[in-house]
Scaffold this motif. Structure first.
Motif, mmCIF file in Angstrom:
data_model
loop_
_atom_site.group_PDB
_atom_site.id
_atom_site.type_symbol
_atom_site.label_atom_id
_atom_site.label_comp_id
_atom_site.label_asym_id
_atom_site.label_seq_id
_atom_site.Cartn_x
_atom_site.Cartn_y
_atom_site.Cartn_z
ATOM 1 N N LEU A 1 0.823 -1.193 0.000
ATOM 2 C CA LEU A 1 0.000 0.000 0.000
ATOM 3 C C LEU A 1 0.864 1.253 0.000
ATOM 4 N N ARG A 40 0.427 5.403 0.890
ATOM 5 C CA ARG A 40 -0.432 6.402 1.499
ATOM 6 C C ARG A 40 0.305 7.740 1.601
ATOM 7 N N ALA A 91 -2.963 -6.340 2.234
ATOM 8 C CA ALA A 91 -2.936 -4.912 1.898
ATOM 9 C C ALA A 91 -4.317 -4.275 2.003
ATOM 10 N N LYS A 92 -5.360 -5.098 1.942
ATOM 11 C CA LYS A 92 -6.732 -4.581 2.033
ATOM 12 C C LYS A 92 -7.300 -4.707 3.449
ATOM 13 N N ASN A 93 -6.484 -5.210 4.360
ATOM 14 C CA ASN A 93 -6.907 -5.384 5.744
ATOM 15 C C ASN A 93 -6.972 -4.023 6.437
ATOM 16 N N ASP A 94 -8.052 -3.745 7.181
ATOM 17 C CA ASP A 94 -8.240 -2.439 7.823
ATOM 18 C C ASP A 94 -7.104 -2.097 8.782
ATOM 19 N N ILE A 134 -4.107 -1.036 6.688
ATOM 20 C CA ILE A 134 -4.351 0.288 6.115
ATOM 21 C C ILE A 134 -4.136 1.374 7.156
ATOM 22 N N SER A 135 -4.676 1.157 8.361
ATOM 23 C CA SER A 135 -4.524 2.123 9.440
ATOM 24 C C SER A 135 -3.051 2.288 9.818
ATOM 25 N N GLU A 178 -1.335 4.398 7.105
ATOM 26 C CA GLU A 178 -1.762 5.795 7.222
ATOM 27 C C GLU A 178 -1.050 6.479 8.389
ATOM 28 N N GLY A 234 -6.987 2.592 -5.029
ATOM 29 C CA GLY A 234 -7.119 2.120 -3.657
ATOM 30 C C GLY A 234 -5.832 2.154 -2.869
ATOM 31 N N GLY A 235 -4.759 2.581 -3.499
ATOM 32 C CA GLY A 235 -3.481 2.662 -2.780
ATOM 33 C C GLY A 235 -2.334 2.042 -3.524
#
Length: 363
Positions: free
Chosen positions: A61, A63, A86-89, A92-93, A96, A158-159
């Motif tokens: 990802l 960001r 990579a799509k796991n919340d 992602i957090s 970020e 999406g990133g």
């Protein structure tokens, strides 16, 4: 010995993301001391992470983060082994958070970045804990920053791709929108340079050399006088079948000579390119050929230099990025352009699912 309660285990699990039993064992080991238990789990996490370090992490990802005053932006790429992670919340957090942390970084050095305080630990320690919990190798691959009077950031797919555009000029909505449009162009067209001024003499000379060699290796795209000169020499290197094909097509006045390669063997085309390369010195001095190379170099420059690229939303299909920016604000000038694409430059391992299963079964 202090009592290890379910509440304490739950608290440790929330702090570290480790498994329930691992948390309980760590607390028992340190007599219920929460801080020491965190250290124990980190140490064990490091051991688990080491087993995964050899795996190729080419997914992941990108960001970006913007400072509160809007004058600085940062970008980070974090890699994982699979797109699923990579799509796991949680992942992602995490990324970020790292992007926001990168705003405070003094350099782009990853080891220094990993040593920065992050979530009551360091970025590197939190990464290790994530690896232990998620079960995949991950890496903080790179960071970068930009600053200017006006900025725009853009995340694509999406990133998968992230872009930062920093410029000098008025900090207003019109300029921000223009930079956002340019960021989208950068994501799609991937220019290597902002302007021709960034290209060194050595890089320009190499571009010309590559263009020249490419032209010689594709002789059917050469100017007709040069191509005809080469075709006069093929009798000594081509097979009789290819020579006869050439004579047949030349005799057919209705035949479009541009289609000749479709009727020749691959060997004939390779040998024709060999003749062109052998005559490189002579061909390079030809005025028509020089013009062809110059034209191709100019075309290449228009593709690799952002300001020279055709603006993708140009109504006339001709307006350049430079011309578009001038219509918005003639005083708006690009200062820095950053583009990260997940996994670019990483050699991805080819997986054979059937072989992998067979290996795990010991077959």
């Amino acid at each position: 010995m202090a009592e290890v309660t379910a509440k304490l285990v739950k608290e440790l699990r929330e702090m570290t993301g480790a498994g329930m039993m691992d948390c309980k064992k760590a607390l028992v080991e340190v007599d219920g001391d929460l801080d020491k238990a965190v250290e124990v789990l980190r140490e064990k996490g490091l051991s688990k992470a080491a087993k995964k370090a050899g795996r190729i992490a080419a997914m992941g990802l990108v960001r970006t983060a913007l400072s509160e005053d809007g004058k600085s932006a940062a970008i980070v790429e974090v890699n994982s082994e699979t797109d699923f992670v990579a799509k796991n919340d949680e992942f992602i957090s995490f990324v970020e958070g790292l992007a926001r942390l990168a705003l405070e970084a003094e350099s782009n050095d990853i080891e220094a970045f990993k040593a920065m305080p992050f979530e009551d630990a360091t970025a590197g320690e939190v990464l290790t804990a994530k690896i232990a919990k998620i079960g995949e190798n991950m890496s903080i691959r790179r960071i970068d920053k930009a600053s200017g009077e006006v900025l725009a950031t853009y995340i694509h797919g999406g990133g998968n791709i992230g872009v930062i555009i920093a410029a000098d000029g008025a900090d207003n909505d019109a300029n921000k929108e223009a930079l956002k449009n340019i960021a989208m162009q950068v994501a799609a067209m991937n220019p290597q340079f902002v302007s021709r001024d960034e290209i060194s003499e050595d890089e320009l000379a190499n571009l010309r050399k590559v263009t020249l060699e490419s032209a010689l290796n594709d002789p059917f795209t050469l100017p007709k006088p040069i191509l005809n000169g080469l075709l006069e020499k093929v009798g000594s290197v081509w097979s009789k079948e290819d020579v006869d094909t050439l004579a047949e097509k030349r005799a057919d006045k209705s035949f479009n000579f541009n289609y000749l390669p479709n009727f020749l063997s691959e060997e004939a085309k390779t040998k024709l390119a060999g003749l062109a390369i052998a005559a490189k010195l002579e061909i390079s001095e030809n005025k028509i050929f020089k013009g062809l190379v110059d034209g191709r170099v100019k075309k290449e420059l228009k593709e690799i230099c952002l300001l020279d690229q055709t603006y993708v939303r140009a109504e006339d299909g001709k307006q350049t990025v430079s011309e578009y920016l001038a219509t918005v604000d003639k005083d708006l000038s690009l200062k820095k352009v950053i583009r990260f694409e997940v996994g670019e430059g990483i050699e991805k391992k080819e997986e054979n699912f059937a072989e992998e299963v067979a290996a795990q079964l010991g077959k």
